[in-house]
Scaffold this active site. Structure first.
Site: not given
Length: 312
Positions: A274-276
């Site tokens: 994931t990349e926030v």
């Protein structure tokens, strides 16, 4: 060549002296022992908590950091097993607190059908110094191959090997921040004696798939889940995110194993990073944590749906 970073000589990789200078500038800015460890310890009523290692950084900062894994109770080898990792890069706050939030909320419910293993804060020194690297100026998320130099990564690999467990799913929780361009990218280029090229940081959540294990339906399920709580990054005019061609909405792909990424640490057929984007004006720290939680739940729901379909 990179001439924007204040340590080193342009075009020349750092020596021990430059790395020592960099380390001398790192300061404790928040507390793993106050922010993270009490939450982990407070989970012992519902989970098994195992210390899988420690980082003796006493000569560096006067601290020894325990490394913990949180496991669902009543482990059953006939159930699918999932691995959730956070804090590989300690400065990526929602990765740590997203993993912890999952354990505090929905993890118990999922554990009736799944074996759950969570490593919520792999790099506690990085968490405290709000840093991408280890004290040795090594990126732990390039160190999960057999020749990886980061102690943080080595101890994770050793622990998972000792479990002799096959994983059905692995989701690794990360952030892409403005500091990737303002600090960590230039520092990496200077360290390696290379030219720095800033990338275009997407505004919104996105995923990095593994080139060798693409699983597009799996990634779509995660994106759909996260879209309920925050916005998904749009591709740029070139159809790219972080200078990579999108594979589908909100998803890029990279070769996890050859890059030594944490997402390569198991042979799980379902794997995602994931990349926030916490620096977006369109989000808050709480929404970033909620996005990580939604990503985990979307991934686990997909796995359970696939398992049910296989049974029927």
């Amino acid at each position: 060549m990179n001439n924007n970073y204040h340590i080193g000589t342009v075009g020349q990789p750092w020596t021990t002296a430059e790395k020592a200078q960099w380390l001398s500038e790192q300061k404790i800015k928040r507390s793993f022992f106050n922010d993270v460890l009490p939450i982990i310890e407070g989970l012992d009523a519902y989970f098994d908590i195992e210390q899988y290692g420690e980082l003796n950084y006493d000569p560096i900062c006067g601290k020894v950091y325990p490394l913990y894994a949180v496991k669902s109770r009543n482990w059953q080898y006939d159930k699918p097993t999932v691995l959730i990792t956070g804090g590989v890069h300690g400065y990526e706050t929602s990765g740590v607190h997203g993993a912890l939030r999952f354990l505090q909320t929905s993890a118990v419910a999922y554990s009736s059908q799944l074996n759950i293993l969570v490593l919520p804060c792999i790099s506690p020194w990085g968490y405290e110094t709000i840093n991408r690297w280890t004290p040795a100026a090594v990126d732990p998320n390039r160190s999960f191959g057999s020749d990886g130099k980061a102690l943080e990564a080595q101890q994770v690999r050793q622990y998972l090997t000792s479990l002799k467990q096959r994983f059905a799913l692995h989701i690794d929780l990360h952030e892409t921040t403005d500091s990737d361009n303002s600090e960590f990218g230039p520092a990496t280029a200077a360290r390696d004696g290379k030219e720095n090229e800033n990338w275009s940081i997407p505004d919104g959540f996105y995923l990095a798939a593994d080139t060798e294990r693409p699983s597009p339906a799996f990634h779509k399920a995660i994106i759909d889940s996260v879209a309920r709580v925050t916005h998904i990054a749009e591709a740029d005019e070139n159809g790219e995110l972080i200078d990579e061609k999108i594979q589908q909405f909100g998803v890029v792909s990279c070769p996890n194993a050859s890059m030594g990424l944490c997402a390569s640490v198991s042979d799980a057929p379902l794997v995602s990073t994931t990349e926030v984007y916490p620096d977006s004006p369109r989000t808050t720290p709480e929404q970033c944590i909620q996005a990580q939680l939604a990503a985990i739940e979307g991934a686990l729901n997909y796995l359970l749906q696939q398992s049910s379909a296989d049974i029927s």
